[in-house]
Structure formats: C-alpha cells, structure tokens
Write an enzyme that holds these catalytic residues in place. Structure first.
Site, short mmCIF file in Angstrom:
data_model
loop_
_atom_site.label_atom_id
_atom_site.label_comp_id
_atom_site.label_asym_id
_atom_site.label_seq_id
_atom_site.Cartn_x
_atom_site.Cartn_y
_atom_site.Cartn_z
NE ARG A 2 6.18 -0.39 10.23
CZ ARG A 2 5.01 -0.41 9.59
NH1 ARG A 2 4.89 0.14 8.39
NH2 ARG A 2 3.95 -0.97 10.13
NE ARG B 270 7.49 -2.84 5.76
CZ ARG B 270 6.16 -2.73 5.74
NH1 ARG B 270 5.52 -2.45 4.63
NH2 ARG B 270 5.48 -2.89 6.86
NE ARG C 62 1.95 -4.87 11.15
CZ ARG C 62 2.99 -4.54 10.38
NH1 ARG C 62 4.19 -5.01 10.65
NH2 ARG C 62 2.82 -3.75 9.36
CE LYS D 158 -2.15 -1.02 3.92
NZ LYS D 158 -1.63 -2.33 4.31
NE ARG E 153 -4.41 -1.31 9.85
CZ ARG E 153 -3.34 -0.73 9.31
NH1 ARG E 153 -3.37 0.55 9.01
NH2 ARG E 153 -2.24 -1.42 9.08
P1 AMP Z 1 0.72 0.59 8.89
O1 AMP Z 1 1.91 1.46 8.70
O2 AMP Z 1 -0.47 1.04 8.08
O3 AMP Z 1 1.04 -0.87 8.71
O4 AMP Z 1 0.27 0.76 10.43
C1 AMP Z 1 1.11 0.38 11.49
C2 AMP Z 1 0.32 0.19 12.75
O5 AMP Z 1 -0.34 1.40 13.12
C3 AMP Z 1 -0.80 -0.84 12.65
O6 AMP Z 1 -0.35 -2.18 12.84
C4 AMP Z 1 -1.72 -0.38 13.79
O7 AMP Z 1 -1.20 -0.75 15.05
C5 AMP Z 1 -1.60 1.15 13.69
N1 AMP Z 1 -2.64 1.68 12.79
C6 AMP Z 1 -2.46 2.24 11.56
N2 AMP Z 1 -3.63 2.61 11.03
C7 AMP Z 1 -4.58 2.27 11.92
C8 AMP Z 1 -6.02 2.36 11.93
N3 AMP Z 1 -6.71 2.86 10.89
N4 AMP Z 1 -6.67 1.92 13.04
C9 AMP Z 1 -6.01 1.41 14.10
N5 AMP Z 1 -4.67 1.26 14.14
C10 AMP Z 1 -3.96 1.69 13.06
#
Ligand code: AMP
Length: 215
Positions: free
Chosen positions: A160, A127, A171, A13, A88
């Site tokens: 990360r 990554r 996740r 994404k 989400r």
């Molecule tokens: P990402 O970079 O999109 O993979 O997000 C990393 C982490 O941030 C996720 O595993 C969640 O813990 C948190 N996170 C990101 N977006 C959301 C969301 N829309 N709702 C809840 N937690 C989020």
C-alpha cells in the site's frame, strides 16, 4: 450483532475482521477498503480521499460519514455488521450513534486490539496485499509460497502506498491524537473490550470468538 473493531494502524483489524466475517457471516465494512475501491475507480470521493490517505491524514468527517451512511442502508447490513476503521474521530462516533438511533439500533460491542508501536511499525512496513483478493502477507512473518504471488488466488502482491515507514509514523500520530480518545468514549458506555493484539492471528481470533459467543 453490531460490532466495531478498533486499534492503531497495523493492529490486525483487517485480518480479524476477515475471520469474523467468515465465521459469523456479518458484512465487513471497512472505510479504508471503501476508499481504496473509490480511488481505483477514480470517483470524485476517491480522488479527494487519495490526497489525504497518501499523507497518512484522515479523510474529512463529512465525506467519511456519508460513505458509511450509504453503506449501512444496504440490505445486507440490516441484520448486523462489523465496522472496521470507522469511527476514527469523536464526531464520526456521534454521527454513527445518530444514524443508528434513527434506525432504532445500537452497537453491541467494541473490540480494541492493543499493540505496541514498535510492533506496529514492523508489521505495517513489511505488509503486502493481494491485488485480486485482498489477502495480506508479510515479508518476514507471513511469506507467500511464491514471491510476490498470493497463495490463495495467485494474484500479484503489492505494498500500500501509505504503508511506508514515514507515512506510518504520521498515521500513528493521527491515531493517538484523533482516534485513541474514542476508547474512553466507548469505555464509558460499557462497550469496550480490550484484546492483546500481539499474539498469533489464530489465538486472537479464538479470544474474539469466545467473547462474541457469550453475547
Ligand atoms: P485503513 O485501511 O483503515 O488503515 O485506512 C486507510 C486510510 O484511509 C487511513 O489512513 C485514512 O486516511 C483513511 N480512512 C479510513 N477510514 C477513515 C475514517 N473513518 N475517517 C477518516 N479517514 C479514514
């Protein structure tokens, strides 16, 4: 244009969102990036978010929704945006709809990147990300020219904290339980477009460009 980009963690994404942003000049709004920024600045939201993110859990809906509500009110989001990593949960999707309705706007398209779990786990655990510009690399499939240094800006590359194999499995679990149901939510609204996310970054982007060009 108002777009959502969806898909499990590691579906690509962020990479596609960066290309879409460059090509179409929409602001790229990533809740994950916003949380990581808040964590780096040690804000109260950041400290709270960290305790969930480190375990691979979702940050509570109320906190996430407020963050997005504020961001969507910024002037650069007026003409369009690309939301990455939000919504989400069904609650977040309902709230997003309400926020947009208040402003008499709606989502034009939801792009869903489809990738098998095995590929996702390999992608995420290898990554690496640039600390300075956020560019992404992979220890096997997209190596930087100089080890641990960004090709673009020579920034330091890091992994990360939530990209380790154990957290990734959680996740994915969270994704299937809480986020995947959103696909039928958007399918029913006629907004969902599935795209095979296992090809090259360039091939996937070419497909996205063709779709967006036709809207
Ligand atoms: P990402 O970079 O999109 O993979 O997000 C990393 C982490 O941030 C996720 O595993 C969640 O813990 C948190 N996170 C990101 N977006 C959301 C969301 N829309 N709702 C809840 N937690 C989020």
């Amino acid at each position: 244009m108002r777009l959502l980009i969806m898909g499990p963690p590691g579906a690509g994404k962020g990479s596609q969102a960066e290309l879409i942003k460059k090509h179409f000049s929409f602001p790229h709004i990533s809740t994950g990036d916003m949380f990581r920024e808040a964590i780096a600045k040690k804000t109260p939201t950041g400290l709270l978010a960290k305790s969930y993110i480190d375990k691979g859990e979702l940050v509570p809906d109320e906190v996430t929704i407020e963050l997005v509500r504020g961001r969507l009110q910024e002037p650069d989001a007026e003409q369009g945006f690309l939301l990455d990593g939000f919504p989400r949960t069904i609650i977040q999707a309902d709230m997003l709809e309400e926020i947009l309705k208040e402003n008499q706007i709606r989502i034009d398209l939801v792009i869903n990147l489809v990738v098998e779990d095995e590929v996702l786990i390999k992608r995420i655990s290898g990554r690496r990300i640039c600390k300075s510009c956020g560019a992404t690399y992979h220890v096997e499939t997209k190596k930087p020219k100089v080890i641990d240094r960004c090709d673009e800006c020579q920034g330091e590359l890091f992994q990360r904290a939530d990209d380790n194999e154990e957290t990734v499995k959680n996740r994915l679990d969270v994704y299937y339980r809480q986020t995947e149901p959103l696909l039928s939510y958007y399918r029913k609204k006629g907004l969902l477009k599935n795209i095979d996310g296992e090809g090259s970054i360039e091939a996937i982007f070419a497909e996205i460009k063709a779709i967006l060009g036709g809207i």
